[in-house]
Enzyme design. Structure first.
Site, short mmCIF file in Angstrom:
data_model
loop_
_atom_site.label_atom_id
_atom_site.label_comp_id
_atom_site.label_asym_id
_atom_site.label_seq_id
_atom_site.Cartn_x
_atom_site.Cartn_y
_atom_site.Cartn_z
N GLU A 229 0.83 -1.21 0.00
CA GLU A 229 0.00 0.00 0.00
C GLU A 229 0.87 1.26 0.00
O GLU A 229 0.59 2.22 -0.73
CB GLU A 229 -0.92 0.01 1.23
CG GLU A 229 -1.84 -1.19 1.32
CD GLU A 229 -1.29 -2.31 2.18
OE1 GLU A 229 -2.05 -2.89 2.96
OE2 GLU A 229 -0.07 -2.60 2.07
N ARG B 12 21.69 -24.21 -7.09
CA ARG B 12 22.67 -23.95 -8.15
C ARG B 12 21.96 -23.61 -9.45
O ARG B 12 21.26 -24.46 -9.98
CB ARG B 12 23.57 -25.19 -8.33
CG ARG B 12 24.21 -25.64 -7.03
CD ARG B 12 25.16 -26.82 -7.23
NE ARG B 12 24.48 -28.04 -7.68
CZ ARG B 12 23.88 -28.91 -6.87
NH1 ARG B 12 23.79 -28.69 -5.57
NH2 ARG B 12 23.32 -29.99 -7.36
N ALA C 220 10.97 -37.25 -8.25
CA ALA C 220 11.01 -37.61 -9.67
C ALA C 220 10.75 -39.11 -9.75
O ALA C 220 11.29 -39.89 -8.96
CB ALA C 220 12.37 -37.27 -10.27
#
Length: 384
Positions: free
Chosen positions: A67, A222, A169
């Protein structure tokens, strides 16, 4: 791109409250990874007819709130103007003065708020202060989107625990490693680059000692991201090798080790002498594993807002069984491993029936070359 967008907005008129609030929500996301443990907030100021005047977002922890940034960016009077803000203006003196007071002093005529602040020290007080000053306040425009945006902040405020992101994964047949533990690499380079981007906005990365012993990971970001996450290891018997990549890379990121109360004192002392912080934690009486609620409570006390769970199936499964996972980042590769002894992402007890299985809310699905990235919030987490 940001300057080009702002130049476009200068000549823009919003025709509805929703369109102006969506813009505030859009710009608020630029603060993700920069403002935590504060919430990400965006604000847009228009005149009474919806003509764009200015905008701003909270861009740094301890810095001015959205704001105030929007007020400072205005090149004309905002007397009688409308400000659209994604979260209730604060009413307390923190690292910055109360935003509600700044809006009152600026003479705005109307404040449109997407969501009330869940923090107990605000919780409607900002709205009350504005209304007591004679300012019209409308609450609830784009509320669902705003609530989704502040979900990690809300969990930290109400449950005193961080928002847990789980990443894994897996192959097309749902395996995160072969029966021998081989897992490098299931995902491709593009998927792994996305993982580092996710890591770069986290306060902590949680893993188990089993993953450390089998993979010897660094768990660093990384290239470096917006934040430097603490590496958090669940290691009940203090088995973390002093020669591990984690300890050898202490100058890049701190390590927080959770061990059981019966871990050998000499092992704990050696780890402390190596430069890492060790916390003794009680065991869960039902599972005889480290109490995950106690661990998350400790991370909450440290004001960690988002943590990433990168671990094996047993640790991932334990977090799942405890309903501690709030968001999923799953990378699926078109590979097949097979075998009943191969590792699955969510081991542990699991659910009894499909009727109990929560879905991901509004899942985002993206193709990363030949991998598929699926990301979404877990349905039950919104009820916490």
């Amino acid at each position: 791109m940001r300057e080009h967008t702002l130049l476009f907005m200068i000549n823009h008129t919003f025709t509805t409250d929703e369109s102006a609030m969506l813009r505030a929500l859009e710009i608020s996301q630029a603060g993700i990874g920069l403002v935590e443990p504060n919430p990400t907030v965006g604000a847009v100021i228009t005149d009474a007819n919806g003509r764009f005047i200015s905008e701003g977002f909270h861009s740094q922890y301890g810095g001015p709130h959205a704001e105030v940034v929007a007020l400072n960016n205005a090149n004309e009077s905002v007397t009688g103007a409308t400000i659209y803000v994604t979260l209730e203006p604060c009413s307390h003196q923190g690292k910055t003065p109360p935003c509600a007071d700044a809006l009152i002093a600026a003479g705005v005529g109307r404040v449109v708020v997407a969501a009330e602040d869940p923090a107990p020290h605000v919780a409607g007080e900002g709205i009350k202060r504005l209304r007591n000053a004679g300012i019209q306040v409308d609450v609830g425009t784009c509320s669902e989107q705003a609530q989704a945006l502040i979900a990690p902040f809300r969990k930290l405020q109400l449950q005193k625990q961080p928002f847990v992101h789980a990443k894994w994964a897996m192959t097309l047949d749902g395996k995160i490693a072969s029966r021998t533990g081989s897992s490098k690499w299931i995902s491709n380079e593009k998927s792994r680059a996305v993982v580092h981007q996710i890591r770069g906005r986290m306060d902590g990365i949680i893993t188990g000692i089993g993953t450390v012993l089998s993979d010897d990971p660094l768990l660093t970001v990384r290239p470096p991201g917006l934040r430097v996450p603490t590496r958090i290891v669940l290691d009940s018997q203090a088995r973390l090798p002093l020669t591990s990549n984690l300890i050898q890379s202490l100058e890049q990121s701190p390590i927080l080790l959770f061990v059981s109360q019966n871990a050998a004192d000499e092992k704990v002392a050696a780890l402390v002498n190596s430069g890492i912080e060790v916390i003794k934690t009680p065991l869960d009486q039902q599972t005889d594993r480290l109490d995950l609620s106690e661990i998350l409570n400790e991370l909450g006390r440290r004001q960690m807002t988002n943590v990433l769970l990168e671990a094996g199936g047993q640790v991932l499964g334990a977090f799942w069984d405890g309903q501690h996972i709030d968001e999923v980042h799953c990378f699926v590769a078109p590979k097949l491993i097979g075998g009943s002894g191969a590792h699955s992402p969510l081991s542990g007890l699991g659910l009894e029936s499909m009727e109990q299985a929560p879905q991901l809310e509004n899942p985002r699905i993206e193709t990363l070359d030949e991998n598929v990235y699926i990301n979404g919030r877990v349905e039950h987490s919104s009820q916490k």
